[in-house]
Write a protein that holds these residues in place. Structure first.
Motif, mmCIF file in Angstrom:
data_model
loop_
_atom_site.group_PDB
_atom_site.id
_atom_site.type_symbol
_atom_site.label_atom_id
_atom_site.label_comp_id
_atom_site.label_asym_id
_atom_site.label_seq_id
_atom_site.Cartn_x
_atom_site.Cartn_y
_atom_site.Cartn_z
ATOM 1 N N GLN A 1 0.829 -1.200 0.000
ATOM 2 C CA GLN A 1 0.000 0.000 0.000
ATOM 3 C C GLN A 1 0.870 1.258 0.000
ATOM 4 O O GLN A 1 2.044 1.219 0.369
ATOM 5 C CB GLN A 1 -0.925 0.010 1.231
ATOM 6 N N TRP B 1 1.746 5.245 1.123
ATOM 7 C CA TRP B 1 1.619 6.291 2.143
ATOM 8 C C TRP B 1 2.570 7.425 1.756
ATOM 9 O O TRP B 1 3.780 7.297 1.846
ATOM 10 C CB TRP B 1 1.979 5.742 3.525
ATOM 11 N N HIS B 2 1.992 8.512 1.285
ATOM 12 C CA HIS B 2 2.795 9.706 1.020
ATOM 13 C C HIS B 2 1.920 10.934 1.203
ATOM 14 O O HIS B 2 0.809 10.841 1.743
ATOM 15 C CB HIS B 2 3.456 9.665 -0.360
ATOM 16 N N THR C 1 -1.790 10.837 0.386
ATOM 17 C CA THR C 1 -2.625 9.807 1.000
ATOM 18 C C THR C 1 -3.592 10.447 1.997
ATOM 19 O O THR C 1 -3.170 11.177 2.898
ATOM 20 C CB THR C 1 -1.765 8.753 1.719
ATOM 21 N N LYS D 1 -7.389 6.719 4.775
ATOM 22 C CA LYS D 1 -6.548 5.589 4.353
ATOM 23 C C LYS D 1 -5.368 5.429 5.306
ATOM 24 O O LYS D 1 -4.963 4.299 5.615
ATOM 25 C CB LYS D 1 -6.070 5.808 2.930
ATOM 26 N N ARG D 2 -4.816 6.559 5.778
ATOM 27 C CA ARG D 2 -3.707 6.470 6.734
ATOM 28 C C ARG D 2 -4.132 5.746 8.004
ATOM 29 O O ARG D 2 -3.387 4.927 8.552
ATOM 30 C CB ARG D 2 -3.187 7.865 7.067
ATOM 31 N N ILE E 1 -4.245 2.080 7.484
ATOM 32 C CA ILE E 1 -2.905 1.486 7.434
ATOM 33 C C ILE E 1 -2.337 1.333 8.843
ATOM 34 O O ILE E 1 -1.687 0.325 9.162
ATOM 35 C CB ILE E 1 -1.981 2.352 6.549
ATOM 36 N N LEU F 1 5.159 -1.240 2.420
ATOM 37 C CA LEU F 1 4.691 0.141 2.414
ATOM 38 C C LEU F 1 5.532 0.930 1.413
ATOM 39 O O LEU F 1 6.753 0.993 1.534
ATOM 40 C CB LEU F 1 4.806 0.762 3.803
ATOM 41 N N THR G 1 6.592 4.484 0.075
ATOM 42 C CA THR G 1 6.578 5.785 0.728
ATOM 43 C C THR G 1 7.801 6.610 0.334
ATOM 44 O O THR G 1 8.627 6.176 -0.473
ATOM 45 C CB THR G 1 6.506 5.588 2.259
ATOM 46 N N SER H 1 7.743 11.110 4.363
ATOM 47 C CA SER H 1 6.592 10.468 4.995
ATOM 48 C C SER H 1 7.023 9.534 6.119
ATOM 49 O O SER H 1 6.342 9.412 7.137
ATOM 50 C CB SER H 1 5.769 9.713 3.952
ATOM 51 N N MET I 1 5.885 9.869 10.044
ATOM 52 C CA MET I 1 5.336 8.823 10.913
ATOM 53 C C MET I 1 6.125 8.717 12.216
ATOM 54 O O MET I 1 5.554 8.502 13.285
ATOM 55 C CB MET I 1 5.336 7.486 10.181
#
Length: 698
Positions: A101, A103-104, A107, A111-112, A115, A123, A125, A129, A133
């Motif tokens: 999936q 994540w950037h 996103t 959706k975050r 995840i 992931l 990314t 990003s 996190m």
């Protein structure tokens, strides 16, 4: 196809789903080192199957060793590249019961959250990003990254050549500490001049302790003159280039690279005037605008897309027939990326047509091609002295951990060389400026950092590159892209017209506070200006240009008009070059030293020759202005007596403004950091060792 080392399910799908008859040499050669857990650098031209070369053995490890949870990161320098790769990687992951999936920055929050609640196995990314996190109050990094086993870094050369690379390595060291285990590092790259050195850099703090392999079978097989059908032509102007493109290669899909956004817009307008189906891509267009153009281009035939380097990396724009280069890129590596866009179909060759519009562009193109035909590729070197990244990381670790011990903070980076002998001075400077506070042996975020970076959940702190402050251009409710403020502030007679997406727009309203520019379509032609389209050239490229002036042509097809234009350039510049040494050219009372060394080497020479070189000059790529004939007489003796490794160029206030986080460093360290990056000591030493030849302009 039979390779018992890959997981049987992966093999099954390679044969029956992908319908491949076999693996490419890189994909075959990468299996053993990756399955053994080695760090690796996989080198192949664009579209050489690098993603699969890393993914198939990593998925085999995941299945064989029962990895679970978030165990693999796939990092790219561009969101668009991640978006392009994600469907393919997700399909491969599903073969062995895994999920991939994204994540950037694009996103959505929903959706975050999903995840975080149910992490994928892979992931995709960006480093920014990842940092986001780590410092987010909504993520428990010790839980979220506890099962990390491997990271695949696509286009690793693009990271290594700037500060985002140091930032990525620093984040990786923190992730290894959180995971409590070594994370296998796999870099994917186009051809570079120093693969072993790049791999050692990628390995970070434990390069001497971790097994590693450079995997590049195709490059070894193709050693010598690179394959490719390349033609150098000279057309004299952008309108002429458009005319040639409109007449040649009808029915083909052509990707045209330009070296500036201004050239992209001008050429695209001219092509449309010739009724050529034309799309546009550059960094000032909105993401949606670029995506629409790239998708339309990928699905069409008999069309052209005109781009800056935004399409140089491995984003898929379909099956290309031809690459056309307007003037020349500033490196062989860049040209290789572009050339590699073609020749993907069986039985076709990689090809490129250079259409130069100026004498400078023709000389540059000939220089790049001369290096390319010799098999030369520039080394990828990490920027020197990343002290500002060290300061950023200290702030980030205090955000991540809330507070960190004054005597133990170094353990988070395990000796990674972003912290040099000035590390304690950086910490003291952060405390003194109130970016950090120190109490009872602990460091934590101070009020100045809260005020400077605290907006938008410290997003400005996790981004390590500086973007020019541009205005968003909006038509109705549709975002077109951005423009430099200078376009909106300079005086104009009549309506203010801008060009974007190869169309003219009349500015109807400027919201200065929100940095928005509202427009409507216009038929009035205009030219655009953008900042930052040019930069210093390397010593090797400028020396190749000198070689061309001395009579050496690149071993490619050269059109008659290009050959004639090259002879005219040689005649016009013959007094500036000599086979017997570097020319000191007297022009009246002025003396120019034609070093042909690149702007960084020349900046170093100017700094080291105080009293002989004119301190007020702006360094260029080709020559150094001396303080007249008398000063020039002292030059040979001065060159022999200098230790060039200690010489640092002058740093202007504008240069400081271009180094993100420079404001959190002690001023002397900020200046030293930039000066060390502006210097080319090897180039300066090479110039200083060469003989001098006097010429007089007539």
């Amino acid at each position: 196809m039979n390779d018992s080392n890959l997981h049987p399910v992966v093999l099954h799908h390679i044969v029956n789903t992908l319908e491949w008859n076999g693996l490419r040499p890189l994909q075959q050669a990468a299996i053993e080192p990756i399955l053994h857990g080695h760090d690796a650098l996989l080198l192949a031209p664009t579209a050489g199957g690098k993603t699969e070369a890393a993914a198939f053995p990593i998925l085999t490890r995941a299945a064989n060793e029962n990895w679970w949870g978030l165990s693999v990161l796939y990092v790219c320098p561009l969101r668009a590249l991640l978006n392009n790769i994600e469907p393919r990687l997700h399909t491969y992951a599903e073969w062995v019961g895994r999920r991939a999936q994204l994540w950037h920055g694009d996103t959505g929050q929903g959706k975050r959250q999903k995840i975080l609640e149910d992490p994928p196995d892979i992931l995709l990314t960006t480093p920014e990003s990842l940092e986001g996190m780590l410092v987010s109050t909504k993520v428990n990094p010790r839980e979220h990254f506890a099962n990390l086993r491997a990271i695949i870094i696509d286009e690793v050369h693009a990271f290594a050549g700037d500060d985002r690379g140091w930032h990525l390595l620093a984040v990786l060291e923190r992730l290894e500490r959180l995971a409590g285990q070594r994370i296998q590092r796999i870099g994917l790259s186009a051809t570079v001049g120093n693969p072993a050195q790049l791999l050692r850099w990628l390995q970070g703090s434990e390069a001497d302790q971790r097994p590693a392999d450079v995997v590049a079978p195709e490059l070894v097989a193709n050693s010598g003159r690179p394959p490719g059908d390349v033609t150098l032509d000279h057309v004299g102007s952008i309108p002429n280039a458009a005319k040639v493109i409109s007449l040649l290669h009808a029915g083909e899909k052509r990707l045209v690279f330009c070296e500036s956004r201004r050239e992209v817009e001008e050429l695209a307008r001219e092509l449309r005037a010739h009724e050529v189906t034309t799309f546009v891509s550059h960094s000032s267009l909105s993401v949606d605008e670029r995506r629409r153009a790239e998708q339309a281009f990928a699905e069409a035939r008999d069309c052209v897309i005109v781009s800056t380097s935004t399409l140089e990396l491995g984003i898929d724009v379909g099956d290309l027939d031809r690459v056309i280069q307007i003037n020349a890129p500033s490196s062989v590596a860049s040209f290789l990326q572009r050339l590699g866009r073609t020749g993907r179909r069986p039985g076709t060759l990689r090809n490129a047509l250079f259409l130069t519009t100026t004498s400078e562009g023709l000389l540059r193109a000939a220089g790049v091609l001369r290096l390319w035909t010799r098999g030369y590729v520039e080394p990828v070197l990490a920027p020197r002295s990343p002290r500002h990244i060290a300061a950023q990381q200290l702030l980030a670790i205090c955000l991540q951990e809330s507070r960190v011990g004054l005597n133990v903070w170094r353990e988070w980076w395990n000796g990674l060389p972003i912290f040099d002998e000035h590390a304690n001075q950086i910490v003291a400077g952060l405390v003194e400026s109130l970016h950090l506070e120190s109490d009872a042996g602990m460091l934590f975020i101070g009020p100045e950092a809260e005020q400077r970076f605290g907006r938008r959940n410290f997003m400005d702190l996790v981004s390590v590159f500086t973007a020019n402050p541009e205005f968003t251009v909006i038509e109705g409710r549709h975002e077109l892209g951005t423009v430099d403020p200078i376009v909106l502030t300079r005086k104009v007679a009549g309506p203010r017209i801008i060009v974007l997406a190869a169309r003219s727009w009349q500015v109807t309203y400027i919201d200065w506070k929100r940095r928005r520019c509202y427009v409507e379509p216009s038929d009035i032609p205009a030219r655009m200006r953008w900042a930052g389209d040019a930069g210093p050239l390397s010593f090797s490229l400028v020396r190749a240009e000198r070689g061309v002036l001395l009579g050496v042509d690149p071993e490619v097809t050269i059109s008659k008009r290009a050959a004639k234009a090259l002879e005219e350039i040689r005649e016009n510049h013959h007094i500036e070059v000599s086979a017997n040494g570097l020319v000191l050219l007297r022009e009246g009372d002025d003396v120019h030293w034609w070093t042909w060394a690149g702007a960084r080497a020349n900046a170093t020479l100017i700094a080291g020759l105080s009293g002989i070189a004119d301190d007020a000059q702006r360094p260029d790529n080709f020559r150094v202005r001396l303080r007249g004939t008398e000063a020039a007489e002292y030059l040979p003796a001065a060159l022999k007596g200098l230790g060039w490794d200690e010489v640092l160029p002058f740093v202007s206030p504008a240069a400081l403004a271009g180094l993100k986080f420079s404001e959190v460093l002690p001023p002397d360290l900020a200046v030293a950091t930039i000066a060390e990056r502006l210097a080319d000591h090897d180039g300066a030493k090479a110039v200083a060792a060469e003989p001098l030849v006097w010429n007089v302009a007539t």
